[in-house]
Design an enzyme around this catalytic site. Structure first.
Site, PDB file in Angstrom:
ATOM      1  N   LYS A  83      -0.320   1.352 -25.352  1.00  0.00           N
ATOM      2  CA  LYS A  83      -0.618   1.337 -26.787  1.00  0.00           C
ATOM      3  C   LYS A  83       0.715   1.407 -27.552  1.00  0.00           C
ATOM      4  O   LYS A  83       1.529   0.510 -27.394  1.00  0.00           O
ATOM      5  CB  LYS A  83      -1.600   2.455 -27.115  1.00  0.00           C
ATOM      6  CG  LYS A  83      -2.945   2.231 -26.367  1.00  0.00           C
ATOM      7  CD  LYS A  83      -3.993   3.277 -26.642  1.00  0.00           C
ATOM      8  CE  LYS A  83      -5.245   2.999 -25.814  1.00  0.00           C
ATOM      9  NZ  LYS A  83      -6.258   4.063 -25.953  1.00  0.00           N
TER      10      LYS A  83
ATOM     11  N   TYR B  41       0.849  -1.194   0.000  1.00  0.00           N
ATOM     12  CA  TYR B  41       0.000   0.000   0.000  1.00  0.00           C
ATOM     13  C   TYR B  41       0.879   1.236   0.000  1.00  0.00           C
ATOM     14  O   TYR B  41       1.782   1.346   0.820  1.00  0.00           O
ATOM     15  CB  TYR B  41      -0.921   0.023   1.231  1.00  0.00           C
ATOM     16  CG  TYR B  41      -2.360  -0.026   0.811  1.00  0.00           C
ATOM     17  CD1 TYR B  41      -2.905   1.016   0.050  1.00  0.00           C
ATOM     18  CD2 TYR B  41      -3.169  -1.121   1.103  1.00  0.00           C
ATOM     19  CE1 TYR B  41      -4.211   0.961  -0.393  1.00  0.00           C
ATOM     20  CE2 TYR B  41      -4.471  -1.179   0.660  1.00  0.00           C
ATOM     21  CZ  TYR B  41      -4.993  -0.136  -0.093  1.00  0.00           C
ATOM     22  OH  TYR B  41      -6.270  -0.193  -0.541  1.00  0.00           O
TER      23      TYR B  41
ATOM     24  N   THR C  98      -1.910   6.808 -22.234  1.00  0.00           N
ATOM     25  CA  THR C  98      -1.880   5.443 -21.732  1.00  0.00           C
ATOM     26  C   THR C  98      -0.437   4.989 -21.884  1.00  0.00           C
ATOM     27  O   THR C  98       0.356   5.616 -22.588  1.00  0.00           O
ATOM     28  CB  THR C  98      -2.757   4.490 -22.573  1.00  0.00           C
ATOM     29  OG1 THR C  98      -2.274   4.511 -23.923  1.00  0.00           O
ATOM     30  CG2 THR C  98      -4.218   4.892 -22.546  1.00  0.00           C
TER      31      THR C  98
ATOM     32  N   GLU D 142      -0.427   4.781  -0.669  1.00  0.00           N
ATOM     33  CA  GLU D 142      -1.199   5.997  -0.933  1.00  0.00           C
ATOM     34  C   GLU D 142      -0.336   7.225  -0.670  1.00  0.00           C
ATOM     35  O   GLU D 142       0.432   7.270   0.286  1.00  0.00           O
ATOM     36  CB  GLU D 142      -2.447   6.032  -0.037  1.00  0.00           C
ATOM     37  CG  GLU D 142      -3.519   5.073  -0.515  1.00  0.00           C
ATOM     38  CD  GLU D 142      -4.736   5.049   0.403  1.00  0.00           C
ATOM     39  OE1 GLU D 142      -4.653   5.559   1.536  1.00  0.00           O
ATOM     40  OE2 GLU D 142      -5.770   4.502  -0.033  1.00  0.00           O
TER      41      GLU D 142
ATOM     42  N   ARG E 124      -0.575  -2.076 -18.973  1.00  0.00           N
ATOM     43  CA  ARG E 124      -1.785  -1.257 -19.017  1.00  0.00           C
ATOM     44  C   ARG E 124      -1.714  -0.195 -17.933  1.00  0.00           C
ATOM     45  O   ARG E 124      -1.458  -0.509 -16.769  1.00  0.00           O
ATOM     46  CB  ARG E 124      -3.041  -2.103 -18.771  1.00  0.00           C
ATOM     47  CG  ARG E 124      -3.165  -3.335 -19.623  1.00  0.00           C
ATOM     48  CD  ARG E 124      -4.580  -3.850 -19.631  1.00  0.00           C
ATOM     49  NE  ARG E 124      -5.365  -2.991 -20.468  1.00  0.00           N
ATOM     50  CZ  ARG E 124      -5.344  -3.014 -21.810  1.00  0.00           C
ATOM     51  NH1 ARG E 124      -4.593  -3.873 -22.451  1.00  0.00           N
ATOM     52  NH2 ARG E 124      -6.086  -2.189 -22.494  1.00  0.00           N
TER      53      ARG E 124
ATOM     54  N   ASP F 194      -4.314  14.589 -25.247  1.00  0.00           N
ATOM     55  CA  ASP F 194      -4.403  13.178 -24.873  1.00  0.00           C
ATOM     56  C   ASP F 194      -3.706  12.372 -25.966  1.00  0.00           C
ATOM     57  O   ASP F 194      -4.261  12.165 -27.037  1.00  0.00           O
ATOM     58  CB  ASP F 194      -5.881  12.799 -24.742  1.00  0.00           C
ATOM     59  CG  ASP F 194      -6.082  11.317 -24.456  1.00  0.00           C
ATOM     60  OD1 ASP F 194      -5.092  10.560 -24.467  1.00  0.00           O
ATOM     61  OD2 ASP F 194      -7.243  10.924 -24.231  1.00  0.00           O
TER      62      ASP F 194
HETATM   63  C1  PLP Z   1      -7.295   4.424 -25.126  1.00  0.00           C
HETATM   64  C2  PLP Z   1      -7.582   5.838 -24.903  1.00  0.00           C
HETATM   65  C3  PLP Z   1      -7.881   6.321 -23.625  1.00  0.00           C
HETATM   66  C4  PLP Z   1      -8.234   5.450 -22.448  1.00  0.00           C
HETATM   67  O1  PLP Z   1      -7.367   4.539 -22.046  1.00  0.00           O
HETATM   68  P1  PLP Z   1      -7.800   3.367 -21.047  1.00  0.00           P
HETATM   69  O2  PLP Z   1      -6.502   2.901 -20.520  1.00  0.00           O
HETATM   70  O3  PLP Z   1      -8.556   2.383 -21.863  1.00  0.00           O
HETATM   71  O4  PLP Z   1      -8.650   3.969 -19.984  1.00  0.00           O
HETATM   72  C5  PLP Z   1      -8.009   7.688 -23.462  1.00  0.00           C
HETATM   73  N1  PLP Z   1      -7.852   8.521 -24.498  1.00  0.00           N
HETATM   74  C6  PLP Z   1      -7.608   8.085 -25.745  1.00  0.00           C
HETATM   75  C7  PLP Z   1      -7.453   9.087 -26.843  1.00  0.00           C
HETATM   76  C8  PLP Z   1      -7.476   6.733 -25.985  1.00  0.00           C
HETATM   77  O5  PLP Z   1      -7.256   6.309 -27.228  1.00  0.00           O
END
Ligand code: PLP
Length: 416
Positions: free
Chosen positions: A227, A53, A224, A55, A233, A198
């Protein structure tokens, strides 16, 4: 993979894990948001920091015994800051959605206005979709793409000045073209809005200079890690020092409880990999493969939204062929190819049916697929789309997919 240990405890789950490994090995993975982590990243996910833990943040925890995980988390922070050239990073978000929530929680009050990219035009649920918290608690204005499939910056500016949002969100889940972060910053400045970029999808390309970086333009950068960045993840939020304390507070205690320190350790390993020269070559190949795949589609008479790609993904436009994304993505699965249905701009079909299929090259590039293989994959998919009712033809094409999979073994060293 510690499959023997899992097997000894729970054969039901160990067998399903092996079945999933087999599925991944025998599938041409074209889901644009997926990738295959290194075995080092995967192994790190299964380690003892999962028991801790922690936090709070390094040096300021609510529990004792955090000295070691503090070191791990600081290394992850420093590496990701270097990777993207930013002043501050919070590596605790459990996912990309949480990273975005943190920015919204910090910047906005309920009812404040956001300008985001429409989901059906390539945006993400967390950019203001009515189905998501971002669309439920905030007032949403949206922008989309023009008939050619490109972001219409004139229109973004017009909508921004009309609505006066407090936050503009750029970045997308299904956009095949380069995003002009500088232009977005100019619009945000004119409208008196904060800018959030993002980069969930393109993070790996941004890290290696294969897509322009939002650093220096966006007030907040979210991503993220799983990807194109090829880590475990998870999510990350980045910003300048000015917003550091506010963002950290939004992540914890604002949104999350204890961070996943084993996943943060795996993020650190992935960031180290992404800083190495080989990763630059990888990104380069992701883009080259995407261009080769797009060319193969066009050569075989398949339409693409915007006619091609600048990054790692593309969207097939099925309208001319009178087929749906739902049917085609299900059909592709039968021939050992996974991709997902996706709306095309001004899609006449619902988001559950759609007129498009999104495909990307990050996962197959990790596996070793090359440009010449893209030509073949494009031909397989084009044939399959044109003969989607012909079971015998599909069976032949399925065999071709399996031959390609066999050419590039996935995780050959896993003894599973
Ligand atoms: C995949 C994605 C997310 C979210 O990611 P998660 O890990 O699935 O919550 C947010 N913004 C964009 C543009 C994405 O392609």
């Amino acid at each position: 993979m510690e499959i023997e240990i899992i097997k000894a405890a729970d054969t039901e789950i160990s067998e399903l894990i092996l079945k999933e490994l087999d599925r991944q090995r025998n599938t041409i993975e074209l889901i644009a948001s997926e990738n295959f982590t290194s075995t080092a990243v995967m192994a790190t996910c299964g380690t003892v920091p999962t028991n801790k833990y922690a936090e709070g943040k390094p040096g300021k925890r609510f529990y004792n015994g955090c000295e070691v995980v503090d070191e791990i988390e600081i290394i992850a922070q420093e590496r990701v800051k270097k990777l993207f050239g930013v002043e501050h990073a919070n590596v605790q978000p459990h996912s990309g959605a949480q990273a975005n929530m943190a920015v919204l929680l910090y910047v906005l009050k309920p009812g404040d206005k956001i300008l985001g990219m429409d989901l059906s035009n390539g945006g993400h649920l967390t950019h203001g979709s009515p189905a998501n918290f971002s669309g439920m608690y905030f007032d949403i204005a949206s922008y989309g793409v023009d008939d050619q499939g490109y972001i219409d910056y004139e229109n973004v500016e017009k909508v921004a000045l009309e609505h006066g949002p407090k936050l503009i969100i750029c970045g997308a889940s299904a956009y095949a073209r380069t995003i002009d972060f500088k232009r977005f910053k100019e619009i945000a400045d004119k409208a008196g809005a904060f800018l959030m970029a993002d980069i969930a999808h393109i993070a790996g390309l941004v890290a290696t200079g294969h897509h322009p970086s939002p650093a220096g333009y966006a007030d907040f950068i979210t991503t993220t890690t799983h990807k194109t960045l090829r880590g475990p993840r998870g999510g990350v939020v980045m910003c300048s020092k000015e917003h550091a304390a506010g963002i950290d507070k939004a992540v914890f205690p604002g949104l999350q409880g204890g961070p996943l320190e084993h996943i943060i350790a795996a993020k650190a390993v992935a960031f180290k990999e992404a800083l190495a020269p080989e990763f630059k070559e990888y990104s380069e190949n992701v883009v080259k493969n995407a261009k080769a795949l797009a060319r193969s589609f066009v050569d075989n008479g398949i339409d693409l939204v915007s006619g091609g790609t600048d990054n790692h993904l593309m969207i097939i436009d099925l309208r001319k062929l009178d087929k749906t994304g739902k049917d085609i993505s299900n059909m592709l699965e039968k021939i050992h190819i996974t991709a997902n249905k996706n709306t095309v701009p001004n899609d006449p079909k619902s988001p559950f049916v759609t007129s498009g299929v999104r495909l990307g090259t990050p996962a197959i590039t990790t596996r070793g697929f090359k440009e010449e293989d893209m030509k073949v994959i494009g031909e397989i998919i084009a044939e399959a789309i044109k003969n989607s009712e012909d079971e015998q033809k599909l069976a032949e094409l399925g065999k071709k997919s399996l031959e390609l999979c066999a050419k590039y073994p996935l995780y050959p060293d896993l003894t599973a």
